[in-house]
Structures are given as C-alpha cells and as structure tokens.
Write a protein that holds these residues in place. Sequence first.
Motif, short mmCIF file in Angstrom:
data_model
loop_
_atom_site.label_atom_id
_atom_site.label_comp_id
_atom_site.label_asym_id
_atom_site.label_seq_id
_atom_site.Cartn_x
_atom_site.Cartn_y
_atom_site.Cartn_z
N ARG A 57 -29.15 -9.99 3.72
CA ARG A 57 -30.23 -9.87 4.71
C ARG A 57 -31.59 -10.19 4.12
N GLY A 58 -31.60 -10.78 2.94
CA GLY A 58 -32.85 -11.20 2.31
C GLY A 58 -33.74 -10.07 1.83
N LEU A 59 -33.15 -8.90 1.61
CA LEU A 59 -33.93 -7.74 1.18
C LEU A 59 -33.87 -7.48 -0.32
N ALA A 60 -33.01 -8.20 -1.01
CA ALA A 60 -32.89 -8.03 -2.47
C ALA A 60 -32.20 -9.26 -3.04
N PRO A 61 -32.54 -9.63 -4.27
CA PRO A 61 -31.80 -10.73 -4.92
C PRO A 61 -30.40 -10.28 -5.30
N ALA A 62 -29.52 -11.24 -5.45
CA ALA A 62 -28.12 -10.92 -5.77
C ALA A 62 -28.00 -10.16 -7.09
N ASP A 63 -28.94 -10.39 -8.00
CA ASP A 63 -28.87 -9.73 -9.31
C ASP A 63 -29.79 -8.51 -9.38
N ALA A 64 -30.07 -7.88 -8.24
CA ALA A 64 -31.00 -6.74 -8.23
C ALA A 64 -30.47 -5.55 -9.02
N GLY A 65 -29.17 -5.47 -9.16
CA GLY A 65 -28.59 -4.36 -9.93
C GLY A 65 -28.83 -3.01 -9.29
N VAL A 66 -28.54 -2.91 -8.00
CA VAL A 66 -28.75 -1.66 -7.27
C VAL A 66 -27.95 -0.53 -7.92
N GLN A 67 -28.61 0.60 -8.13
CA GLN A 67 -27.97 1.76 -8.72
C GLN A 67 -27.59 2.76 -7.62
N GLU A 68 -26.77 3.76 -7.97
CA GLU A 68 -26.32 4.74 -6.99
C GLU A 68 -27.50 5.49 -6.37
N MET A 69 -28.54 5.76 -7.16
CA MET A 69 -29.71 6.46 -6.62
C MET A 69 -30.35 5.64 -5.48
N CYS A 70 -30.39 4.32 -5.65
CA CYS A 70 -30.96 3.46 -4.61
C CYS A 70 -30.08 3.47 -3.37
N ALA A 71 -28.78 3.37 -3.58
CA ALA A 71 -27.85 3.38 -2.44
C ALA A 71 -27.96 4.70 -1.69
N THR A 72 -28.12 5.80 -2.42
CA THR A 72 -28.26 7.11 -1.79
C THR A 72 -29.52 7.18 -0.93
N GLN A 73 -30.61 6.63 -1.42
CA GLN A 73 -31.86 6.63 -0.64
C GLN A 73 -31.72 5.80 0.64
N LEU A 74 -31.03 4.69 0.54
CA LEU A 74 -30.81 3.86 1.73
C LEU A 74 -29.91 4.57 2.74
N ARG A 75 -28.85 5.22 2.25
CA ARG A 75 -27.97 5.95 3.16
C ARG A 75 -28.72 7.10 3.83
N SER A 76 -29.61 7.74 3.09
CA SER A 76 -30.41 8.83 3.66
C SER A 76 -31.32 8.31 4.77
N LEU A 77 -32.01 7.19 4.52
CA LEU A 77 -32.86 6.61 5.56
C LEU A 77 -32.02 6.23 6.77
N ARG A 78 -30.84 5.69 6.53
CA ARG A 78 -29.96 5.31 7.64
C ARG A 78 -29.63 6.51 8.52
N GLU A 79 -29.33 7.65 7.92
CA GLU A 79 -29.01 8.84 8.72
C GLU A 79 -30.22 9.33 9.51
N HIS A 80 -31.40 9.23 8.91
CA HIS A 80 -32.62 9.62 9.63
C HIS A 80 -32.87 8.68 10.81
N LEU A 81 -32.63 7.38 10.60
CA LEU A 81 -32.81 6.43 11.70
C LEU A 81 -31.78 6.67 12.79
N ARG A 82 -30.56 6.98 12.41
CA ARG A 82 -29.53 7.29 13.41
C ARG A 82 -29.95 8.50 14.24
N ALA A 83 -30.56 9.49 13.59
CA ALA A 83 -31.03 10.67 14.31
C ALA A 83 -32.13 10.30 15.30
N LEU A 84 -33.03 9.40 14.89
CA LEU A 84 -34.11 8.97 15.79
C LEU A 84 -33.55 8.14 16.95
N PHE A 85 -32.59 7.28 16.66
CA PHE A 85 -31.96 6.49 17.73
C PHE A 85 -31.27 7.43 18.72
#
Length: 202
Positions: A57-85
């Motif tokens: 989706r053009g939000l990070a380069p393929a070699d960004a090396g996303v760590q679990e902490m980053c994935a956790t933050q994204l999942r947390s934002l997703r749940e907050h957005l789901r609550a708002l939706f």
Amino acid sequence: MRAMSDPLTAEPVLPPAPGAEDYLAIDFVNSAIALPGGHFIDLLGTPATTNQWLTERGLAPADAGVQEMCATQLRSLREHLRALFAARVAGLPPLPAALSAVNDALTKAPTAALLQWDDTNGPYRAAPCPTNEILDRALATLAANAADLLTAPDADRLTSCGSTPCNRYLLRHGRRHWCSTRCGDRARAARAYARRSHTTTN
C-alpha cells in the motif's frame, strides 16, 4: 488493490470490500478477517506480513524490517479504528480511548511537505521520512484517512457486513450490506434455510 490473501497459504480470501479502493482506512480495519468455521486471518499477524501489507500500500519499503513492536502498534490502532467505525455505524458516542489513539497517531508525522532540491529536476516538495519514522508516518496516514472518512458524506454509507460471522466494513451501495459476493450468497442461503426451517416447524 489486490484481493486479501491468507499469509500462510497465499490463497485469496476475499476481494477488497466496497469502499476499500477509495479509503485505505477501510482496507486497514478489514485486515483482520473472521471466516466461517471459527477461522480467523490477521494480515498484520506477524512482522513479515505487516511489512508486506504496508509495502503493498506504499506505506513502507519492502526492506523496512518491521519489528513485532511496530506490528503491535498497528494492530492497536486498527482496533481503535474498528471501535470508531462501530460507534459511527451504531450512532453511538465513540470510546474516548479510541478517539485519543487516533488523534495521537495523527500527530506522529509532520504534515508539511518540505522544499527539496534535486540537481537534475530542480525544486520539489516532499515530506521527509527517515527509516525510524516509517511506522509513525504509516500510523498518521491511516489515522488521517479514517478521520477523512468519518467526517465525509461517505460516512453515512459506512456499515458492517451483514453476513455472519464476517467482521468487515464497507461503504453501502443501495441496499447491499455485504462486503463480497461470497458473503451475500452465505447470507441469502442462511435466510432461505431459516425460512424452510420455520415452515417445517409450523
């Protein structure tokens, strides 16, 4: 936009829900998919699949090396957005924590595009994005897109898929309340079964 794939099998799960082509936030909240039979697919379930989702989706380069902490933050934002939706669809007040999380994400990245200068092409404007800011920029982009949707006329068409157990959101077109043909077929089959059962018991 590609159809969602099961990260373990690379098999297509469902096509993008109506509205996901126009609003990245819908695509984002739908990255956790409930399927029949108690199955569940999380496209942000691991650092590798999260990196893939962001890259596609053009939000990070393929070699960004996303760590679990980053994935956790994204999942947390997703749940907050789901609550708002969910609050918007139900016409209820939002959870303060969800609203706060989205506003916090909105402030994570600078919004001003700075003046840059290329020796070949001359001046241009672009927002800086050092590697350590990739996550902040992704969070801010997703939160801003959700805020745009929730404050746009399109928010009146936001709804959840009407086919149990599907948990995806979509923008309603006419009377359609399903995110995909598969969910529509399942909902119609369930209604037909319920009618037959009701007739048999009477």
